[in-house]
Design an enzyme around this catalytic site. Structure first.
Site, PDB file in Angstrom:
ATOM      1  N   LYS A  49       0.875  -1.173   0.000  1.00  0.00           N
ATOM      2  CA  LYS A  49       0.000   0.000   0.000  1.00  0.00           C
ATOM      3  C   LYS A  49       0.902   1.209   0.000  1.00  0.00           C
ATOM      4  O   LYS A  49       2.124   1.076   0.135  1.00  0.00           O
ATOM      5  CB  LYS A  49      -0.925   0.001   1.223  1.00  0.00           C
ATOM      6  CG  LYS A  49      -0.209  -0.261   2.561  1.00  0.00           C
ATOM      7  CD  LYS A  49      -1.186  -0.290   3.736  1.00  0.00           C
ATOM      8  CE  LYS A  49      -1.817  -1.631   3.966  1.00  0.00           C
ATOM      9  NZ  LYS A  49      -3.273  -1.609   4.033  1.00  0.00           N
ATOM     10  N   LYS A  55       0.096   4.219   8.295  1.00  0.00           N
ATOM     11  CA  LYS A  55      -0.125   2.822   7.896  1.00  0.00           C
ATOM     12  C   LYS A  55       0.901   1.884   8.560  1.00  0.00           C
ATOM     13  O   LYS A  55       0.793   0.679   8.493  1.00  0.00           O
ATOM     14  CB  LYS A  55      -0.061   2.690   6.377  1.00  0.00           C
ATOM     15  CG  LYS A  55      -1.177   3.440   5.645  1.00  0.00           C
ATOM     16  CD  LYS A  55      -1.043   3.297   4.129  1.00  0.00           C
ATOM     17  CE  LYS A  55      -1.964   4.197   3.339  1.00  0.00           C
ATOM     18  NZ  LYS A  55      -3.352   3.678   3.242  1.00  0.00           N
ATOM     19  N   LYS A  77      -9.568  -7.231  -0.656  1.00  0.00           N
ATOM     20  CA  LYS A  77      -9.033  -7.991  -1.799  1.00  0.00           C
ATOM     21  C   LYS A  77      -8.258  -9.209  -1.317  1.00  0.00           C
ATOM     22  O   LYS A  77      -8.366 -10.301  -1.894  1.00  0.00           O
ATOM     23  CB  LYS A  77      -8.135  -7.082  -2.656  1.00  0.00           C
ATOM     24  CG  LYS A  77      -8.882  -5.925  -3.289  1.00  0.00           C
ATOM     25  CD  LYS A  77      -7.952  -4.857  -3.866  1.00  0.00           C
ATOM     26  CE  LYS A  77      -8.755  -3.579  -4.143  1.00  0.00           C
ATOM     27  NZ  LYS A  77      -7.902  -2.411  -4.435  1.00  0.00           N
TER      28      LYS A  77
HETATM   29  C1  OX2 Z   1      -8.211   6.595   1.082  1.00  0.00           C
HETATM   30  C2  OX2 Z   1      -8.232   6.193   2.541  1.00  0.00           C
HETATM   31  O1  OX2 Z   1      -6.993   6.455   3.137  1.00  0.00           O
HETATM   32  C3  OX2 Z   1      -8.564   4.698   2.647  1.00  0.00           C
HETATM   33  O2  OX2 Z   1      -8.689   4.320   3.988  1.00  0.00           O
HETATM   34  C4  OX2 Z   1      -9.848   4.392   1.901  1.00  0.00           C
HETATM   35  O3  OX2 Z   1     -10.065   3.007   1.838  1.00  0.00           O
HETATM   36  C5  OX2 Z   1      -9.795   4.940   0.491  1.00  0.00           C
HETATM   37  O4  OX2 Z   1      -9.484   6.319   0.495  1.00  0.00           O
HETATM   38  C6  OX2 Z   1     -11.111   4.770  -0.238  1.00  0.00           C
HETATM   39  O5  OX2 Z   1     -12.162   5.254   0.525  1.00  0.00           O
HETATM   40  N1  OX2 Z   1      -6.979   9.801   0.092  1.00  0.00           N
HETATM   41  N2  OX2 Z   1      -6.980   8.494   0.020  1.00  0.00           N
HETATM   42  C7  OX2 Z   1      -7.874   8.014   0.870  1.00  0.00           C
HETATM   43  O6  OX2 Z   1      -8.407   9.037   1.503  1.00  0.00           O
HETATM   44  C8  OX2 Z   1      -7.836  10.150   0.983  1.00  0.00           C
HETATM   45  C9  OX2 Z   1      -8.155  11.542   1.363  1.00  0.00           C
END
Ligand code: OX2
Length: 831
Positions: free
Chosen positions: A567, A573, A682
């Site tokens: 990720k 994280k 996933k």
């Molecule tokens: C991401 C989040 O960090 C993640 O937790 C989430 O699953 C994803 O968005 C889709 O909802 N930029 N990236 C995220 O949030 C932001 C702002």
């Protein structure tokens, strides 16, 4: 619909109307025709790249036929449509997905084989469409797949970046970025619409005058003008004719030419000026979960929003409906605050251009928009400095002041004398310089606000948006837990597992109704089914091992436990906690007798992910992972018991190889920081178990798969504030195991320790992400993983049971929830 062809000519059109290719022969005919005409090549010079291009042209033709049918159907049906506005669409490759969704993979595979090619080689030729950073952009890609697959009339709107997320190489252990120019060989999956050109203005000034009716009219005279040109990407649904549209805008210079300069003999600089227009959509900002207030980014946002709204309104106007019916025809979803300017732009068009009264216009606006929040991290919340905003979009700034004024008046009425409340919820933050709080504007301009997992949706109500719950009541705020498309993330990434599941479900219907996975649960303890399950995991691990051999240059043992964390690299994280854990494991093995070593569960620790180019701490984490990898992998004392791998340039295509190969994946954010996470879903869908914190969607995954089928650890979100407080106001002793890890780093075990000073002191200092607080619990959970992995029978039955219970996490379910409770749109069948 009015046809542009006179009725007497239509017969000829109908006689020669194009048809989709049917069987293998027709595909081959199309393929060869494209090699010889579209590509101007022949049997003498058709390599894999040309073959990929010809095959994708043939498939593209099919998509366009279905696309045309769909658009005609949607236009005649004249129902409400949804528009998903996202600055990121992390699509990955298109060809395999198009074949699978259209149900033509077997035909094309056999077709190209006869012609001398392997389909796998052709698929490898395609560059990823990497127009996103991470979860937010990939969510948008899963969502538009689901919108098409469930037959909703819906379009995506985004930007056609010429450069997607940068390519990552690892040089001397460090991340090195290079540009991702993905359009080198042209892109067969887009249809340029050069005829759709929309003028977009920036800068300039505003003035107002009173017209003959005594009405005050606002005028914005722009200082710079560029053109938005549309590129359409067909989005085929799975097992349906519905093929929706993703419209991406590219910026081009207007045809206006600076004649003053030209006449003054400064031809070159006048050309250069107009070329500057193209930089607006040139590059994706490479930050995930981080706001950086660059003017060009705000320009991108307005450019995209203005073009999209103009397009949507043009379509609406063709129906000759009164403005008040706009929200009955149009739903617009704001993917995070990036498109929030759309709220202001629609209000501006209605009031300034269309003469709608302010209050009526505002009703239309708020009934049109829904806003999805994706994060509570303060550093990710967009706040634009007023001076910058005012200069770029002077009229929009005035409108924001008015929106804010009316909103604050309303609050004042509801809560008289609560002056602090007014200051807290004002769209304008009274800092110096003042800032425009985009999230507040998005809330005020929408009828629904949603978070992306249950915990996250609760957190936004009790923390960052608390005051707005007081003002609007709780009904405006809701949860829609994220989901993933099982087409790409099971069927495409893991075809063998998909086939095995189909053999028990009785069909591939689970790809459309993921709850049917339940049907495999009775086989969780069936020895034959288990064997097949295990063999597929082993096949996928071998596929990943071959990838690692090719790119990292060393062998890994596919019987070892594959432990994966892939990720974006981010302190929240906590990849640092993972690598500290790896070091702890390394030190423990080094201290073991040969006899003790026999008890160790062999592990391959796999990392992957990009750091934002300017994120020093994340880059240091990458360096440490690579340094540890180098030392551990070369240590004969350790042998096969531990290997550490950093896979460079993690992207969607690599995810499709990595995810099906995992035994354990890590989703270990500090509780309360990861809004949802989607890769967690996933991994489990592909038969891997999770080692995770009680955060984001991990919580709902636990509820669905059962707590015996997940490894949870760490402090809960509710304790985080107290723990941080303790760190700030007293000296919290460092976890003793972590202390030993730091001693090893500081003694130079992994090279120059100075490189890691800031990383180590971020933990020994205030430990904002609570690495030390969670470390013992993390190691305990890891120990349990080691033990449990030895018991192969239970492990595989847990894996099967977990997959059987993942139905909830289909993005089809998420889209149904949005459609039902936010958009109010209905599906339309396309025959
Ligand atoms: C991401 C989040 O960090 C993640 O937790 C989430 O699953 C994803 O968005 C889709 O909802 N930029 N990236 C995220 O949030 C932001 C702002």
């Amino acid at each position: 619909i009015e046809a542009s062809i006179p009725s007497e000519s239509r017969q000829v059109w109908q006689k020669f109307g194009v048809k989709e290719f049917g069987g293998k022969d027709e595909f081959q005919q199309e393929f060869i025709r494209h090699v010889e005409t579209t590509l101007a090549r022949s049997i003498y010079n058709c390599d894999d790249l040309a073959a990929y291009q010809a095959a994708s042209q043939a498939i593209r033709d099919r998509l366009i036929i279905a696309w045309n049918k769909t658009q005609q159907k949607h236009t005649t049906k004249d129902q409400k449509r949804v528009y998903y506005l996202s600055l990121e669409f992390l699509m990955g490759r298109a060809m395999d997905n198009a074949m699978l969704n259209a149900g033509i993979k077997d035909i094309t595979k056999a077709g190209v084989a006869d012609l001398g090619f392997k389909i796998e080689d052709l698929l490898e030729q395609e560059p990823d469409a990497a127009l996103g950073n991470g979860g937010l952009g990939r969510l948008a890609a899963c969502f538009i797949d689901s919108i098409a697959s469930t037959n909703y009339p819906g379009w995506g709107y985004g930007l056609r970046y010429q450069y997607g997320i940068f390519k990552q190489r690892i040089v001397d252990g460090y991340q090195v970025e290079s540009p991702d120019y993905w359009l080198t060989f042209s892109n067969p999956w887009e249809i340029p619409r050069y005829e759709i050109q929309i003028d977009v203005m920036f800068y300039g000034y505003t003035r107002k005058y009173t017209n003959d009716d005594g009405k005050v009219v606002h005028v914005w005279e722009g200082g710079e003008q560029v053109q938005a040109v549309a590129y359409d990407v067909p989005v085929p649904g799975y097992g349906t004719e519905t093929t929706n549209n993703l419209r991406l805008w590219a910026s081009k210079p207007t045809r206006e030419f600076d004649f003053e300069k030209f006449n003054a003999g400064d031809y070159e600089s006048s050309v250069r000026e107009s070329q500057k227009a193209e930089t607006i959509s040139a590059v994706l900002y490479p930050n995930d979960n981080f706001y950086s207030g660059k003017e060009l980014r705000l320009k991108q946002q307005y450019f995209w929003v203005a073009a999209s709204l103009n397009d949507i309104i043009r379509r609406f106007k063709k129906t000759h409906r009164p403005w008040k019916e706009f929200p009955d025809q149009v739903a617009i979803q704001l993917n995070d605050t990036h498109p929030t300017l759309a709220v202001v732009e629609l209000q501006r068009i209605l009031v300034d251009m269309e003469g709608v009264e302010w209050d009526d216009a505002w009703k239309i606006v708020t009934n049109t928009f829904g806003y999805t929040n994706h994060t509570v991290l303060p550093e990710a919340l967009e706040k634009w400095p007023v001076p910058l905003f005012q200069n770029l979009l002077p009229r929009h700034m005035e409108i924001i002041y008015d929106i804010n004024l009316f909103f604050l008046q309303q609050v004042e009425k509801l809560f008289p004398k609560e002056r602090e409340l007014l200051a807290r919820v004002s769209i304008i933050e009274e800092s110096s310089p003042q800032q425009v709080r985009m999230a507040y504007l998005a809330i005020i301009g929408s009828h629904k606000v949603n978070g992306v997992a249950e915990l996250h949706s609760e957190l936004i109500k009790t923390t960052i948006f608390k005051d707005f719950v007081t003002i609007y009541g709780p009904d405006k705020f809701m949860n829609v837990t994220n989901g993933i498309t099982p087409r790409r993330w099971l069927h495409q990434a893991n075809p063998k597992l998909s086939d095995l599941i189909a053999s028990k479900v009785g069909s591939y219907d689970f790809l459309k109704d993921l709850n049917l996975l339940k049907k495999i649960e009775p086989f969780a303890h069936d020895p034959k089914f288990q064997d097949e399950w295990v063999a597929i995991k082993k096949f996928n691990k071998a596929r990943l091992a071959a990838h690692i051999k090719q790119y990292n240059g060393f062998d890994i043992n596919i019987d070892a436990l594959f432990d994966v964390q892939v990720k974006r690299i981010h302190e929240y994280k906590r990849q640092q906690m993972n690598i500290f854990g790896v070091i702890h494991r390394y030190l423990s093995i080094k201290a073991m007798t040969e006899k003790e070593k026999k008890e160790v569960t062999p592990r391959v620790c796999i990392f992957g992910g990009k750091s934002a180019p300017g994120y020093y701490m994340a880059k240091t984490i990458i360096k440490l992972i690579n340094a540890v990898s180098e030392v551990v992998n070369a240590d004969a004392d350790v042998g096969d018991l531990l290997k550490v791998v950093f896979i460079a340039d993690y992207n969607v295509s690599k995810a499709e190889i990595i995810i099906p190969a995992s035994d354990i994946s890590q989703h270990i954010s500090t509780a309360g920081t990861e809004a949802s996470g989607t890769s967690n879903m996933k991994f489990v869908l592909n038969g891997g178990l999770i080692l995770g914190t009680v955060d984001g969607a991990n919580i709902e995954i636990t509820r669905e798969v059962g707590e015996n089928n997940i490894f949870l650890f760490g402090h809960l979100a509710e304790s985080v504030e107290d723990l941080r407080h303790k760190h700030r106001f007293s000296k919290v002793p460092l976890d003793p195991n972590l202390e030993k890890v730091f001693e090893a780093i500081e003694s130079g075990t992994f090279g120059d320790p100075n490189i890691y000073n800031s990383l180590v002191s971020s933990v020994t200092g205030s430990d904002y992400y609570l690495v030390s607080d969670d470390f013992q619990s993390y190691l305990d959970a890891q120990k349990l993983v080691d033990q449990d992995f030895k018991n192969k029978d239970t492990w595989v039955s847990r894996s099967i049971t977990a997959v059987a219970n993942m139905g909830f996490f289909s993005s089809d379910r998420a889209i149904d929830e949005y459609a039902e409770s936010i958009w109010n749109v209905e599906p339309i069948a396309v025959e």
